[in-house]
Write a protein that holds these residues in place. Structure first.
Motif, short mmCIF file in Angstrom:
data_model
loop_
_atom_site.label_atom_id
_atom_site.label_comp_id
_atom_site.label_asym_id
_atom_site.label_seq_id
_atom_site.Cartn_x
_atom_site.Cartn_y
_atom_site.Cartn_z
N MET A 1 -21.53 2.48 17.98
CA MET A 1 -21.29 2.53 17.38
C MET A 1 -20.55 1.56 16.65
O MET A 1 -19.37 1.82 16.56
CB MET A 1 -21.71 3.14 16.36
N LEU A 2 -20.28 0.04 16.28
CA LEU A 2 -19.13 -0.39 15.36
C LEU A 2 -18.81 -0.05 14.62
O LEU A 2 -19.76 0.40 13.59
CB LEU A 2 -19.92 -2.36 15.99
N ASN A 3 -17.64 -0.67 14.23
CA ASN A 3 -16.73 -0.21 13.14
C ASN A 3 -17.84 -1.30 11.78
O ASN A 3 -17.41 -2.63 11.83
CB ASN A 3 -15.24 -0.14 12.66
N HIS A 4 -18.20 -1.43 10.65
CA HIS A 4 -18.68 -1.70 9.36
C HIS A 4 -17.67 -1.09 8.23
O HIS A 4 -17.36 -0.27 8.12
CB HIS A 4 -20.21 -1.34 9.15
N THR A 5 -16.99 -2.42 8.35
CA THR A 5 -15.74 -2.60 6.99
C THR A 5 -16.47 -4.25 6.20
O THR A 5 -16.22 -5.22 7.03
CB THR A 5 -14.48 -2.81 7.55
N SER A 6 -15.87 -3.57 4.74
CA SER A 6 -16.17 -5.14 4.17
C SER A 6 -14.45 -5.50 3.94
O SER A 6 -13.52 -6.20 3.09
CB SER A 6 -16.09 -5.02 2.88
N VAL A 7 -13.14 -4.78 4.64
CA VAL A 7 -11.73 -4.89 4.63
C VAL A 7 -11.18 -5.87 5.72
O VAL A 7 -11.89 -5.35 6.72
CB VAL A 7 -10.77 -3.80 4.19
N THR A 8 -11.20 -7.17 5.60
CA THR A 8 -10.32 -7.80 6.52
C THR A 8 -9.02 -7.91 6.65
O THR A 8 -8.69 -8.87 7.84
CB THR A 8 -10.79 -9.33 6.40
N GLU A 9 -8.04 -7.86 5.61
CA GLU A 9 -7.01 -7.51 6.10
C GLU A 9 -6.45 -6.09 5.10
O GLU A 9 -6.70 -6.05 4.14
CB GLU A 9 -6.68 -9.21 5.40
N PHE A 10 -5.24 -6.20 5.64
CA PHE A 10 -3.94 -4.93 4.45
C PHE A 10 -3.02 -5.69 3.97
O PHE A 10 -2.32 -6.96 4.51
CB PHE A 10 -4.01 -3.89 5.43
N LEU A 11 -2.73 -5.29 2.94
CA LEU A 11 -1.65 -5.18 2.58
C LEU A 11 -0.09 -4.66 2.75
O LEU A 11 -0.32 -3.15 2.01
CB LEU A 11 -1.38 -5.87 0.64
N LEU A 12 0.21 -5.15 2.91
CA LEU A 12 2.30 -4.52 3.42
C LEU A 12 2.87 -4.01 1.83
O LEU A 12 3.43 -4.99 1.91
CB LEU A 12 2.23 -4.79 4.34
N LEU A 13 2.72 -2.96 1.21
CA LEU A 13 3.65 -3.42 0.52
C LEU A 13 4.96 -3.38 0.03
O LEU A 13 5.93 -4.04 -0.26
CB LEU A 13 2.90 -2.04 -0.74
N GLY A 14 6.20 -2.54 1.03
CA GLY A 14 7.20 -2.72 2.07
C GLY A 14 8.35 -1.99 0.81
O GLY A 14 7.77 -1.01 0.56
N PHE A 15 8.90 -2.85 0.50
CA PHE A 15 9.99 -2.08 -0.86
C PHE A 15 9.68 -2.69 -1.93
O PHE A 15 10.91 -3.65 -2.10
CB PHE A 15 11.15 -1.93 0.18
N PRO A 16 9.30 -2.10 -2.70
CA PRO A 16 8.60 -2.86 -4.22
C PRO A 16 9.63 -2.32 -5.18
O PRO A 16 9.85 -2.96 -5.93
CB PRO A 16 6.97 -2.33 -4.55
N SER A 17 10.65 -1.45 -4.87
CA SER A 17 11.38 -1.36 -5.91
C SER A 17 12.88 -2.17 -5.55
O SER A 17 14.02 -2.32 -5.85
CB SER A 17 12.27 0.63 -5.59
N CYS A 18 12.98 -2.94 -4.06
CA CYS A 18 13.95 -3.81 -4.02
C CYS A 18 13.94 -5.16 -4.27
O CYS A 18 14.34 -5.76 -4.05
CB CYS A 18 14.60 -3.37 -2.36
N HIS A 19 12.76 -5.20 -5.54
CA HIS A 19 12.02 -6.72 -5.39
C HIS A 19 12.96 -7.71 -5.43
O HIS A 19 12.96 -8.97 -4.82
CB HIS A 19 11.22 -6.97 -6.57
N HIS A 20 14.38 -7.47 -5.85
CA HIS A 20 16.18 -8.70 -6.65
C HIS A 20 16.00 -8.81 -4.83
O HIS A 20 17.38 -9.91 -5.13
CB HIS A 20 16.32 -7.79 -7.54
N GLN A 21 15.99 -8.03 -4.04
CA GLN A 21 16.99 -7.73 -3.06
C GLN A 21 16.44 -8.17 -1.34
O GLN A 21 16.19 -7.68 -0.52
CB GLN A 21 17.88 -6.44 -2.62
N GLN A 22 14.91 -8.57 -1.89
CA GLN A 22 14.15 -9.51 -0.53
C GLN A 22 15.06 -10.41 0.56
O GLN A 22 14.72 -9.87 1.47
CB GLN A 22 13.25 -9.60 -1.36
#
Length: 315
Positions: A1-22
């Protein structure tokens, strides 16, 4: 059976606490990636043309350097791009691919570290039998066995994750697609799917660690029987780089993958950085600058380059 999903992409949050040093973090990761790539490529380029380095230890070292390059390449370019561009999205197939190759290459790496510890055990504890026991055929078999073990440890969980449904949640609080965090986003029952990669990673990590620890217990016992301190130093120097790499690699991965109940995401990110950036960086220096034969090969390569550069001007 194939995977049925409504998600086509994911968001990698990374380092939100270091926003000003990206951008600073992106430049740091880019510099680290270049050093990892060039450093490990240097090890490979030094070993291949140097006949004095046609030994099992350096055969496995070349393969370890290849794995370090592949692991860093599977994670860091995407993380650097996300930091520079601000686009944190990764496609569904891209996320699954990153998950699988990171797990596969990491599993192979730990089995290979255990193989390298066995090689050092035979070389130090049974030096007269070493050429007969660790021959070319066995080296190839051990290398293929490492890849087979890594594949078997990861393929089942990869297939199960690919078939899981993902409904609405698509935010991964990490800088790369981590399989355990990805599983938690599914809208289906995940208990069994979480258990399989946990068991597989535990077997690979603890099994290879057990083999490595056993090898080093025999090595240390043999070293302590040597008659002089200079003999101890000379013998242990042949495996000190590998031993240091083992401590860093196993320590960080055991923290990340054999503690499924850990909720300290920031700590896991820091340990993941240690595993994907610091450890590969150190390995390039540990296995080149602290190894006498590698330093000799580097000097010989530099002399050849200088001579080749001067030849056109001397004629």
């Amino acid at each position: 059976m194939l995977n049925h999903t409504s998600v086509t992409e994911f968001l990698l949050l990374g380092f939100p606490s270091c926003h000003h040093q990206q951008r600073l973090m992106a430049i740091t990761l880019l510099a680290s990636y270049l050093v990892i790539f060039v450093g490990n490529l240097l090890i490979i380029s030094l070993v291949l043309p140097e006949r004095d380095l046609y030994r099992p230890m350096y055969f496995f070292l070349c393969n370890l350097s290849c794995l370090e390059i592949f692991i860093a390449t599977s994670i860091l370019p995407k993380a650097i791009g996300n930091l520079l561009m601000g686009n944190k999205a990764i496609s569904f197939p891209g996320c699954l691919t990153q998950c699988y190759f990171y797990s596969l290459l990491g599993s192979i790496q730990f089995v290979l570290l255990a193989v390298m510890s066995y090689d050092r055990y035979v070389a130090i504890c049974h030096p007269l039998q070493y050429p007969m026991l660790i021959n070319t055929q066995l080296c190839l078999q051990l290398l293929l066995g490492s890849w087979a073990a890594g594949f078997l440890a990861t393929v089942i969980s990869a297939v199960l994750v690919a078939r899981m449904p993902f409904c609405n949640a698509n935010r991964i609080d990490h800088f790369f697609c981590n399989s355990m965090l990805l599983i938690k986003l599914s809208c289906a029952e995940t208990q069994i799917v979480e258990l399989i990669p946990f068991v597989a990673s535990s077997i690979i990590l603890l099994g290879s660690l057990g083999m490595t620890a056993m090898s080093y217990l025999y090595i240390i016992n043999t070293i302590l029987r040597l008659p002089s301190a200079s003999s101890w130093h000379k013998t242990f120097s042949t495996c000190s780089s590998h031993f240091t790499f083992v401590i860093l690699g196993y320590g960080s991965c055991i923290f990340m993958y054999v503690q499924p109940s850990s909720h300290h995401i920031s700590y896991n990110k820091a340990v993941a950085l240690l595993n994907t950036v610091v450890t590969p960086l150190m390995s390039a220096f540990l296995f080149s600058l602290r190894n006498q034969m590698m330093k000799g090969a580097l000097k010989a390569a530099w002399k050849r380059r200088v001579i080749n550069f001067r030849e056109p001007f001397s004629t």
